[in-house]
Design an enzyme around this catalytic site. Structure first.
Site, PDB file in Angstrom:
ATOM      1  N   GLY A  12       0.828  -1.216   0.000  1.00 42.36           N
ATOM      2  CA  GLY A  12       0.000   0.000   0.000  1.00 42.36           C
ATOM      3  C   GLY A  12       0.857   1.259   0.000  1.00 42.36           C
ATOM      4  O   GLY A  12       2.081   1.211  -0.158  1.00 42.36           O
ATOM      5  N   ASP A  33       0.157  -8.913   1.788  1.00 48.90           N
ATOM      6  CA  ASP A  33      -0.827  -7.998   1.182  1.00 48.90           C
ATOM      7  C   ASP A  33      -1.671  -8.800   0.205  1.00 48.90           C
ATOM      8  O   ASP A  33      -1.121  -9.591  -0.573  1.00 48.90           O
ATOM      9  CB  ASP A  33      -0.072  -6.864   0.449  1.00 48.90           C
ATOM     10  N   ASN A  37      -6.393  -3.430  -2.132  1.00 52.87           N
ATOM     11  CA  ASN A  37      -6.321  -1.965  -2.172  1.00 52.87           C
ATOM     12  C   ASN A  37      -4.936  -1.504  -2.601  1.00 52.87           C
ATOM     13  O   ASN A  37      -4.531  -0.396  -2.311  1.00 52.87           O
ATOM     14  CB  ASN A  37      -6.643  -1.413  -0.785  1.00 52.87           C
ATOM     15  N   SER A 126      -3.781   6.928  14.166  1.00 49.97           N
ATOM     16  CA  SER A 126      -4.127   8.159  13.460  1.00 49.97           C
ATOM     17  C   SER A 126      -4.438   9.267  14.455  1.00 49.97           C
ATOM     18  O   SER A 126      -4.946   9.007  15.560  1.00 49.97           O
ATOM     19  CB  SER A 126      -5.367   7.876  12.610  1.00 49.97           C
ATOM     20  N   THR A 128      -6.809  10.932  14.235  1.00 52.92           N
ATOM     21  CA  THR A 128      -8.267  10.931  14.366  1.00 52.92           C
ATOM     22  C   THR A 128      -8.682  10.583  15.804  1.00 52.92           C
ATOM     23  O   THR A 128      -9.777  10.954  16.228  1.00 52.92           O
ATOM     24  CB  THR A 128      -8.894   9.961  13.332  1.00 52.92           C
ATOM     25  N   TYR A 152     -14.384   4.350  10.587  1.00 55.54           N
ATOM     26  CA  TYR A 152     -12.931   4.273  10.367  1.00 55.54           C
ATOM     27  C   TYR A 152     -12.193   4.757  11.613  1.00 55.54           C
ATOM     28  O   TYR A 152     -11.289   4.102  12.128  1.00 55.54           O
ATOM     29  CB  TYR A 152     -12.513   5.116   9.150  1.00 55.54           C
ATOM     30  N   LYS A 156      -9.495   2.817  14.600  1.00 57.04           N
ATOM     31  CA  LYS A 156      -8.184   3.219  15.134  1.00 57.04           C
ATOM     32  C   LYS A 156      -8.267   3.385  16.650  1.00 57.04           C
ATOM     33  O   LYS A 156      -7.389   2.958  17.394  1.00 57.04           O
ATOM     34  CB  LYS A 156      -7.715   4.527  14.468  1.00 57.04           C
ATOM     35  N   ASN A 182      -1.421  13.873   8.442  1.00 60.45           N
ATOM     36  CA  ASN A 182      -1.910  13.638   7.066  1.00 60.45           C
ATOM     37  C   ASN A 182      -0.765  13.241   6.129  1.00 60.45           C
ATOM     38  O   ASN A 182      -0.010  14.121   5.691  1.00 60.45           O
ATOM     39  CB  ASN A 182      -2.614  14.896   6.553  1.00 60.45           C
ATOM     40  N   LEU A 203      -7.291  15.027   0.182  1.00 61.11           N
ATOM     41  CA  LEU A 203      -7.035  16.276  -0.541  1.00 61.11           C
ATOM     42  C   LEU A 203      -5.948  16.137  -1.614  1.00 61.11           C
ATOM     43  O   LEU A 203      -6.152  16.546  -2.755  1.00 61.11           O
ATOM     44  CB  LEU A 203      -6.647  17.363   0.469  1.00 61.11           C
ATOM     45  N   ARG A 234      -4.476  21.297   8.571  1.00 64.15           N
ATOM     46  CA  ARG A 234      -3.963  19.964   8.896  1.00 64.15           C
ATOM     47  C   ARG A 234      -2.437  20.013   8.947  1.00 64.15           C
ATOM     48  O   ARG A 234      -1.821  20.934   8.417  1.00 64.15           O
ATOM     49  CB  ARG A 234      -4.348  18.947   7.806  1.00 64.15           C
TER      50      ARG A 234
HETATM   51  N1  UDP Z   1     -10.530  18.727   1.368  1.00 60.28           N
HETATM   52  C1  UDP Z   1     -11.092  19.591   0.445  1.00 60.28           C
HETATM   53  N2  UDP Z   1     -11.452  19.092  -0.767  1.00 60.28           N
HETATM   54  C2  UDP Z   1     -11.276  17.782  -1.120  1.00 60.28           C
HETATM   55  C3  UDP Z   1     -10.688  16.903  -0.158  1.00 60.28           C
HETATM   56  C4  UDP Z   1     -10.334  17.416   1.079  1.00 60.28           C
HETATM   57  O1  UDP Z   1     -11.251  20.774   0.709  1.00 60.28           O
HETATM   58  O2  UDP Z   1     -11.627  17.386  -2.233  1.00 60.28           O
HETATM   59  C5  UDP Z   1     -10.122  19.260   2.683  1.00 60.28           C
HETATM   60  C6  UDP Z   1     -10.842  18.628   3.858  1.00 60.28           C
HETATM   61  O3  UDP Z   1     -12.041  19.320   4.118  1.00 60.28           O
HETATM   62  C7  UDP Z   1      -9.815  18.779   4.959  1.00 60.28           C
HETATM   63  C8  UDP Z   1      -8.465  18.707   4.238  1.00 60.28           C
HETATM   64  O4  UDP Z   1      -8.750  18.940   2.868  1.00 60.28           O
HETATM   65  O5  UDP Z   1      -9.896  20.076   5.516  1.00 60.28           O
HETATM   66  C9  UDP Z   1      -7.812  17.348   4.373  1.00 60.28           C
HETATM   67  O6  UDP Z   1      -8.755  16.374   4.023  1.00 60.28           O
HETATM   68  P1  UDP Z   1      -8.380  14.821   3.944  1.00 60.28           P
HETATM   69  O7  UDP Z   1      -9.633  14.082   3.630  1.00 60.28           O
HETATM   70  O8  UDP Z   1      -7.224  14.663   3.013  1.00 60.28           O
HETATM   71  O9  UDP Z   1      -7.839  14.490   5.402  1.00 60.28           O
HETATM   72  P2  UDP Z   1      -8.587  14.459   6.821  1.00 60.28           P
HETATM   73  O10 UDP Z   1      -9.796  15.355   6.759  1.00 60.28           O
HETATM   74  O11 UDP Z   1      -8.928  13.050   7.065  1.00 60.28           O
HETATM   75  O12 UDP Z   1      -7.588  14.990   7.775  1.00 60.28           O
END
Ligand code: UDP
Length: 340
Positions: A12, A33, A37, A126, A128, A152, A156, A182, A203, A234
């Site tokens: 991965g 693996d 994915n 994470s 999270t 998810y 974790k 991230n 993102l 982030r």
């Molecule tokens: N984000 C965004 N547009 C996208 C994907 C993500 O604006 O198409 C923003 C999202 O709202 C967050 C940041 O990018 O503020 C990071 O998002 P990601 O999903 O990568 O990580 P996580 O939210 O799990 O930390």
């Protein structure tokens, strides 16, 4: 003598970079693996960077017998456990798949640590587990955990709880939860990187896939938050740094006499907003990135970044690369994919 390290999910995104870092530091990574994915392109990239055929077992770690055969075959120095589902949105739609895969896999691996006398274990956790930080946005390992927003996140959170209970019952094991912020970027060779299947959730893949023309624009999920520019913040950590953190964690565990359980934040200590990512991407690549401001995404944390001092003090690890490096490497990887 070979120092075998089991890397579940080693084909991965983070796993493959860690396989390279392990081999560079004298370990012999053994990948488990099932490729549900992962992608063949990453495997070819791994071969070319490593300069050899990686030890690879195409097994589902939720299948106990397959895991037993693997632990019988090798005397592992340690296990780095990546194999898990990771899409927040998908986990809301398929919670049972997430609990089944992420928790059964973890429990199976922990059982085999016990039965096969493998002491050292690193878990992909994470940030999270911190949820939306109350007050201070910089979180340290002592910041109280909060209940997650998604299945998810719960896998974790519960994974850490399972590990804590395992530690209490068998204190001889040396266990470490790495709490990733991230992960972004790709190997500087551009031969391995993140390979999202279908529409990306995160993102960075969305940024690079928009820039290459797969999507007409990026949607920024909200620009009316109480942050410096209204978009969420982030701590983006280069996957190369993250890979090296795993090797540092393993080295640390191997050098400990007694059993232990530690959690360590793996981040840069710096927060970057979504709008700053867009600007940095355009600056670093010279490529324009069309975007629109859309509504907020449900469940998004507003702002969080790591206090990364424990990683430095305990593991002697800290991030070397910055967001510009990550954007440059992610873009090179996206461009490489476009040539295939
Ligand atoms: N984000 C965004 N547009 C996208 C994907 C993500 O604006 O198409 C923003 C999202 O709202 C967050 C940041 O990018 O503020 C990071 O998002 P990601 O999903 O990568 O990580 P996580 O939210 O799990 O930390």
């Amino acid at each position: 003598m070979n120092k075998f390290v089991l890397v579940t999910g080693g084909a991965g995104y983070i796993g493959s970079h860690t396989v390279i870092a392990l081999q560079q530091q004298g370990y012999t990574p053994v990948i488990a693996d099932d490729f549900r994915n992962a992608n063949q392109i990453v495997l070819e990239g791994l071969r070319s960077i490593l300069g050899n055929e990686p030890l690879l077992h195409r097994i589902d770690i939720c299948e106990d017998q397959a895991l037993t055969r693997l632990f019988d075959q090798y005397q592992f120095e340690g296990v780095i456990h990546f194999a898990a589902y990771k899409a927040v949105g998908e986990s809301v739609e398929k919670p049972l798949d997430y609990y089944q895969n992420n928790l059964v896999g973890l429990i199976n691996v922990l059982r085999h640590l016990s039965t096969h006398h493998v002491k050292n274990f690193v878990f992909s956790s994470s940030c999270t587990v911190y949820g939306e930080p109350k007050g201070e946005k910089e979180v340290s390992e002592t910041t109280p955990k909060q209940l997650p927003e998604s299945p998810y996140g719960y896998t974790k959170w519960m994974g850490e709880q399972i590990i804590a209970d395992f530690h209490r019952s068998t204190p001889q094991h040396k266990l470490m939860n790495l709490r990733y912020f991230n992960p972004v970027g790709a190997h500087p060779s551009a031969r391995i990187g993140e390979f999202p299947i279908g529409k990306p959730n995160n993102l960075l893949p969305f940024v690079t896939q928009t820039a290459i023309g797969k999507y007409p624009h990026l949607t920024i999920f909200g620009a009316d938050y109480p942050t410096r520019d209204g978009s969420c913040i982030r701590d983006y950590i280069h996957v190369q740094d993250l890979a090296e953190a795993h090797v540092a964690a393993l080295n640390f565990l191997i050098n400990q006499e007694d059993g232990l359980l530690e959690a360590v934040n793996i981040g840069t200590g710096r927060g970057t907003s979504v709008l700053e990512i867009v600007a940095a991407f355009e600056r670093v690549t010279g490529h324009s990135l069309p975007y629109i401001i859309g509504p907020r995404r449900q469940g998004d944390v507003i702002e969080i970044y790591a206090n990364a001092t424990k990683g430095e003090q305990l593991l002697g690890w800290k991030s070397r690369l910055n967001i510009e490096d990550a954007l440059k490497d992610a873009w090179a990887w996206e461009q490489y994919l476009a040539t295939l």
